[in-house]
Design a protein around this motif. Structure first.
Motif, PDB file in Angstrom:
ATOM      1  N   MET A   1       7.023   4.096  -9.510  1.00  0.00           N
ATOM      2  CA  MET A   1       7.357   3.562  -8.191  1.00  0.00           C
ATOM      3  C   MET A   1       6.615   2.248  -7.990  1.00  0.00           C
ATOM      4  N   PRO A   2       7.305   1.150  -7.687  1.00  0.00           N
ATOM      5  CA  PRO A   2       6.656  -0.154  -7.601  1.00  0.00           C
ATOM      6  C   PRO A   2       5.799  -0.287  -6.371  1.00  0.00           C
ATOM      7  N   GLY A   3       4.880  -1.281  -6.389  1.00  0.00           N
ATOM      8  CA  GLY A   3       4.108  -1.594  -5.204  1.00  0.00           C
ATOM      9  C   GLY A   3       5.022  -2.113  -4.115  1.00  0.00           C
ATOM     10  N   LEU A   4       4.632  -1.859  -2.864  1.00  0.00           N
ATOM     11  CA  LEU A   4       5.484  -2.201  -1.744  1.00  0.00           C
ATOM     12  C   LEU A   4       4.797  -3.191  -0.826  1.00  0.00           C
ATOM     13  N   PRO A   5       5.542  -4.094  -0.208  1.00  0.00           N
ATOM     14  CA  PRO A   5       4.940  -5.063   0.703  1.00  0.00           C
ATOM     15  C   PRO A   5       4.466  -4.410   1.978  1.00  0.00           C
ATOM     16  N   ALA A   6       3.474  -5.028   2.591  1.00  0.00           N
ATOM     17  CA  ALA A   6       2.928  -4.498   3.834  1.00  0.00           C
ATOM     18  C   ALA A   6       3.768  -4.935   5.015  1.00  0.00           C
ATOM     19  N   ALA A   7       3.454  -4.322   6.164  1.00  0.00           N
ATOM     20  CA  ALA A   7       4.108  -4.741   7.389  1.00  0.00           C
ATOM     21  C   ALA A   7       3.670  -6.148   7.737  1.00  0.00           C
ATOM     22  N   SER A   8       4.517  -6.845   8.457  1.00  0.00           N
ATOM     23  CA  SER A   8       4.175  -8.203   8.858  1.00  0.00           C
ATOM     24  C   SER A   8       3.257  -8.179  10.050  1.00  0.00           C
ATOM     25  N   GLY A   9       2.528  -9.292  10.206  1.00  0.00           N
ATOM     26  CA  GLY A   9       1.699  -9.455  11.391  1.00  0.00           C
ATOM     27  C   GLY A   9       0.296  -8.934  11.171  1.00  0.00           C
ATOM     28  N   GLY A  10      -0.645  -9.519  11.932  1.00  0.00           N
ATOM     29  CA  GLY A  10      -2.018  -9.061  11.875  1.00  0.00           C
ATOM     30  C   GLY A  10      -2.834  -9.835  10.876  1.00  0.00           C
ATOM     31  N   ALA A  11      -4.070 -10.143  11.263  1.00  0.00           N
ATOM     32  CA  ALA A  11      -4.944 -10.889  10.369  1.00  0.00           C
ATOM     33  C   ALA A  11      -5.205 -10.089   9.112  1.00  0.00           C
ATOM     34  N   GLY A  12      -5.076 -10.757   7.968  1.00  0.00           N
ATOM     35  CA  GLY A  12      -5.390 -10.105   6.699  1.00  0.00           C
ATOM     36  C   GLY A  12      -4.262  -9.256   6.151  1.00  0.00           C
ATOM     37  N   SER A  13      -3.102  -9.243   6.814  1.00  0.00           N
ATOM     38  CA  SER A  13      -2.031  -8.367   6.349  1.00  0.00           C
ATOM     39  C   SER A  13      -1.526  -8.785   4.973  1.00  0.00           C
ATOM     40  N   GLU A  14      -1.502 -10.082   4.657  1.00  0.00           N
ATOM     41  CA  GLU A  14      -1.060 -10.521   3.341  1.00  0.00           C
ATOM     42  C   GLU A  14      -2.023 -10.026   2.269  1.00  0.00           C
ATOM     43  N   HIS A  15      -3.322 -10.088   2.583  1.00  0.00           N
ATOM     44  CA  HIS A  15      -4.325  -9.667   1.599  1.00  0.00           C
ATOM     45  C   HIS A  15      -4.182  -8.187   1.293  1.00  0.00           C
ATOM     46  N   ALA A 220       4.551   0.858   4.708  1.00  0.00           N
ATOM     47  CA  ALA A 220       4.300  -0.487   5.217  1.00  0.00           C
ATOM     48  C   ALA A 220       2.815  -0.819   5.237  1.00  0.00           C
ATOM     49  N   LYS A 221       1.961   0.199   5.261  1.00  0.00           N
ATOM     50  CA  LYS A 221       0.523  -0.018   5.327  1.00  0.00           C
ATOM     51  C   LYS A 221      -0.127  -0.078   3.953  1.00  0.00           C
ATOM     52  N   CYS A 222       0.628   0.229   2.911  1.00  0.00           N
ATOM     53  CA  CYS A 222       0.055   0.321   1.573  1.00  0.00           C
ATOM     54  C   CYS A 222       0.278  -0.951   0.764  1.00  0.00           C
TER      55      CYS A 222
END
Length: 261
Positions: A1-15, A220-222
């Protein structure tokens, strides 16, 4: 199962959420039951058996799924909310312990890939902590039975905080024991409440689902949702995150009380 992108928004969400982003990992925080120890199935079967022994059979599988990853006192509150204040908790606990101990006589199994992953993580020089909804007594007993207690510089349990998972308190405390900001911690969890706790603290969160599949909210949080610990090890190798780093960890006096003997 591939890695999944996080939810948008919030400081540090890209990291936290983008598996293509660079991760700066300085400490490793691992859940215990269902992540390293194959105990959630034991608890699940024991609760089901105990509820049936007490005469409760109405959709108890769904109820027990909702309890996965939740501390014991909160599970007891869920039972009272569902069945009333006169729910026979003492009788249930006796039946639960009897079934649990019967199953554990055969030994306390580790999840597949746990030893290889722990070997690799220890090789990085980063401090490792257990972050669990179990009590300190249970955590110490089970980690010792499984032969991995001495691998961890700290063990943080439900006895150490006022609010257990899904509150972020356990992960915030674990990070503080190492003097590391949560965003520099890698957290590995198996349950939806655990993911909520680790992500809420700001940790880079990987989920390896055990009994209950991830919700869309958990996904979304992972930073990644992976099928097993072997896949976690493979991903960390691919991302070149297992090189030996200088270990500058010096436990605070507070943290030192929780180090293994």
């Amino acid at each position: 199962m591939p890695g999944l992108p996080a939810a948008s928004g919030g400081a540090g969400s890209e990291h936290r959420g983008n598996v293509t982003a660079d991760w700066d990992i300085r400490a490793i925080l691992l859940d215990m039951d269902g992540t390293l120890l194959d105990t959630e199935k034991v608890y699940f079967e024991s609760v089901i058996t105990a509820l049936k022994a007490c005469g409760y059979t109405d959709d108890i599988v769904t109820l027990c799924h909702a309890m996965v990853g939740i501390p014991g006192p909160e599970c007891e509150a869920m039972l009272r909310d569902r069945y009333g204040e006169d729910f026979p908790l003492a009788e249930l606990n006796r039946a639960f312990v009897a079934k649990r101990d019967e199953i554990l006589k055969a030994g306390l199994p580790l999840k597949s890939g746990a030893v290889d992953l722990l070997d690799a993580l220890q090789g990085t020089g980063h401090p490792l902590a257990i972050v669990t909804s179990s009590s300190r007594r249970t955590a110490d007993e089970h980690l010792t039975l499984a032969g991995i207690r001495t691998r961890f510089e700290a063990v943080v349990t439900r006895d150490d905080v006022a609010r257990g998972k899904p509150s972020p308190d356990l992960y915030l405390l674990a990070a503080s024991r190492f003097g590391v900001q949560p965003e520099f911690c890698l957290a590995i969890e198996d349950s939806n409440p655990g993911v909520a706790s680790a992500h809420g603290a700001g940790a880079i969160t990987i989920m390896v689902p055990d009994i209950v599949p991830p919700t869309d909210e958990s996904r979304a949080k992972c930073a990644a949702v992976l099928p097993d610990l072997g896949a976690v090890l493979e991903m960390l190798r691919e991302r070149d995150l297992l090189k030996r780093r200088p270990n500058n960890f010096r436990p605070t006096r507070k943290a030192a009380r929780h180090l293994p003997a």
